[in-house]
Design an enzyme around this catalytic site. Structure first.
Site, PDB file in Angstrom:
ATOM      1  CB  CYS A 219      11.770  13.704 -19.735  1.00 47.39           C
ATOM      2  SG  CYS A 219      13.394  13.965 -19.019  1.00 47.39           S
TER       3      CYS A 219
ATOM      4  CB  CYS B   1      19.360   6.538  -9.533  1.00 50.19           C
ATOM      5  SG  CYS B   1      20.480   5.233 -10.051  1.00 50.19           S
TER       6      CYS B   1
ATOM      7  CG  ASP C 176      14.575  -7.016 -24.714  1.00 51.44           C
ATOM      8  OD1 ASP C 176      14.259  -5.823 -24.513  1.00 51.44           O
ATOM      9  OD2 ASP C 176      14.653  -7.859 -23.807  1.00 51.44           O
TER      10      ASP C 176
ATOM     11  CB  CYS D 247      14.978   5.905 -12.500  1.00 53.65           C
ATOM     12  SG  CYS D 247      15.147   4.469 -13.552  1.00 53.65           S
TER      13      CYS D 247
ATOM     14  CB  CYS E 260      11.892  17.071 -12.806  1.00 53.01           C
ATOM     15  SG  CYS E 260      11.698  15.273 -12.704  1.00 53.01           S
TER      16      CYS E 260
ATOM     17  CB  CYS F 140      21.779   0.112 -13.759  1.00 53.16           C
ATOM     18  SG  CYS F 140      20.032  -0.230 -13.547  1.00 53.16           S
TER      19      CYS F 140
ATOM     20  CB  CYS G 222      14.842   9.586 -12.855  1.00 53.59           C
ATOM     21  SG  CYS G 222      15.485  10.797 -14.001  1.00 53.59           S
TER      22      CYS G 222
ATOM     23  CB  CYS H   7      16.168  -1.069  -9.730  1.00 55.46           C
ATOM     24  SG  CYS H   7      16.047   0.590  -9.038  1.00 55.46           S
TER      25      CYS H   7
ATOM     26  CB  CYS I 238       9.283   9.331 -13.906  1.00 64.08           C
ATOM     27  SG  CYS I 238       9.042  10.321 -15.391  1.00 64.08           S
TER      28      CYS I 238
HETATM   29  S1  SF4 Z   1      11.977  11.876 -13.440  1.00 65.65           S
HETATM   30 FE1  SF4 Z   1      11.056  11.640 -15.487  1.00 65.65          FE
HETATM   31  S2  SF4 Z   1      10.641  13.725 -16.160  1.00 65.65           S
HETATM   32 FE2  SF4 Z   1      12.064  13.884 -14.438  1.00 65.65          FE
HETATM   33  S3  SF4 Z   1      14.103  13.912 -15.402  1.00 65.65           S
HETATM   34 FE3  SF4 Z   1      13.647  11.791 -14.920  1.00 65.65          FE
HETATM   35  S4  SF4 Z   1      12.732  10.933 -16.793  1.00 65.65           S
HETATM   36 FE4  SF4 Z   1      12.650  13.173 -16.946  1.00 65.65          FE
HETATM   37  S1  SF4 Z   2      16.730   1.142 -12.555  1.00 64.54           S
HETATM   38 FE1  SF4 Z   2      17.288   1.830 -10.455  1.00 64.54          FE
HETATM   39  S2  SF4 Z   2      19.506   1.635 -10.328  1.00 64.54           S
HETATM   40 FE2  SF4 Z   2      18.952   1.524 -12.503  1.00 64.54          FE
HETATM   41  S3  SF4 Z   2      19.156   3.621 -13.259  1.00 64.54           S
HETATM   42 FE3  SF4 Z   2      17.004   3.367 -12.586  1.00 64.54          FE
HETATM   43  S4  SF4 Z   2      16.965   4.018 -10.438  1.00 64.54           S
HETATM   44 FE4  SF4 Z   2      19.109   3.699 -11.012  1.00 64.54          FE
END
Ligand code: SF4
Ligand code: SF4
Length: 275
Positions: free
Chosen positions: A158, A168, A100, A206, A161, A175, A164, A203, A210
């Protein structure tokens, strides 16, 4: 048996199956002062991955990473055991453990070591366990060749796509996990984002959307199956001592953010009933 085999054996015994050794020159140092203070003369980093997904689909309002005991305890224990183990084999060397709070950009460094790819969600998506993993490292002044350091590979990306970002609540402008951990009152925008996460702490959106996480393996580490709190209620929180709360990853900001978030969801439920 050479040192590399002994090191592999150390990790195998602890069921840590993703690990790597990198020469310091291949690590992405972001805090040179911390590195110099804690690990002067560093030449080698030993990196390892601690997956936390249990594969349980139980109802929860705590983020997946925070349902077990505080992962910092496991990183600290593993770092201590690893340093002691290597010290017995390399008596003249020095060791410092991190997790961390690290002198490295951990995600990019782990990706360089071939342990995963960088996601557009900002996370390291590891080979076997997806992004549901904690990262730890021990840095030493021992010769990287002695410990079997491997060459780096260029960090792959990645799938890009966009799933994520679409999932969000803030579309990556900020975030909501951070909002849920803030002390004090939340703004209207922050409340709305926290409600969209469905969680009173953290959260996962995201990560859960994926596609690279679809086949993430469950953790082989008993730590993540013990003493879990998946659903936090006000009654459960009230019953926790200060010490108990501090030993949870969701407790480091104290009671207030959790009580506030629980009340937020409670109010939203009441509003829903009125409609
Ligand atoms: S969902 Fe996963 S594969 Fe798609 S853009 Fe986000 S991190 Fe990359
Ligand atoms: S943890 Fe949740 S709020 Fe934070 S970047 Fe990912 S989807 Fe967005």
């Amino acid at each position: 048996m050479d040192l590399k085999d002994r090191l592999d054996g150390f990790f195998e015994e602890r069921r840590i199956f993703l690990h790597a050794v990198l020469p310091l020159s291949d690590c992405i140092v972001t805090d040179a002062a911390l590195l110099e203070k804690e690990a002067p003369g560093a030449r080698t980093a030993i990196l390892y991955v601690l997956p936390y997904l249990t594969g349980r689909t139980e109802e929860h309002n705590i983020s997946l990473y925070a349902q077990s005991g505080d992962y910092h305890l496991l990183i600290r224990k593993t770092n201590g055991e690893l340093a002691d183990f290597l010290q017995s084999l390399l008596p003249g060397a020095s060791f410092a453990g991190f997790g961390d709070r690290s002198p490295f950009d951990e995600r990019r460094t782990f990706a360089s070591a071939g342990l995963g790819v960088l996601g557009d969600n900002g996370l390291l998506i590891t080979k076997r366990y997806g992004s549901f993993a904690f990262l730890g490292e021990v840095i030493t002044d021992a010769d990287p060749a002695l410990l079997g350091a491997a060459g780096t590979s260029s960090p792959a990306g990645c799938l890009h796509c966009g799933a994520c970002k679409s999932a969000c609540p803030t579309h990556f402008e900020d975030c909501a996990s951070g909002y849920s951990q803030k002390k004090g009152e939340l703004t209207g925008k922050e409340k709305e984002a926290v409600l969209k996460t469905g969680l009173v702490w953290g959260c996962d959106l995201c990560q859960t959307v994926c596609p690279l996480n679809r086949n993430a393996e469950a953790s082989p580490l008993p730590f993540f199956y013990e003493d879990r709190v998946a659903v936090l209620t006000k009654a459960r929180l009230d019953a926790m001592s200060r010490k108990e709360l501090r030993a949870r990853a969701f407790g480091w900001r104290g009671r207030q953010p959790l009580l506030r978030n629980l009340a937020l969801f409670e109010d939203a439920k009441k509003e829903e009933k009125k409609v």
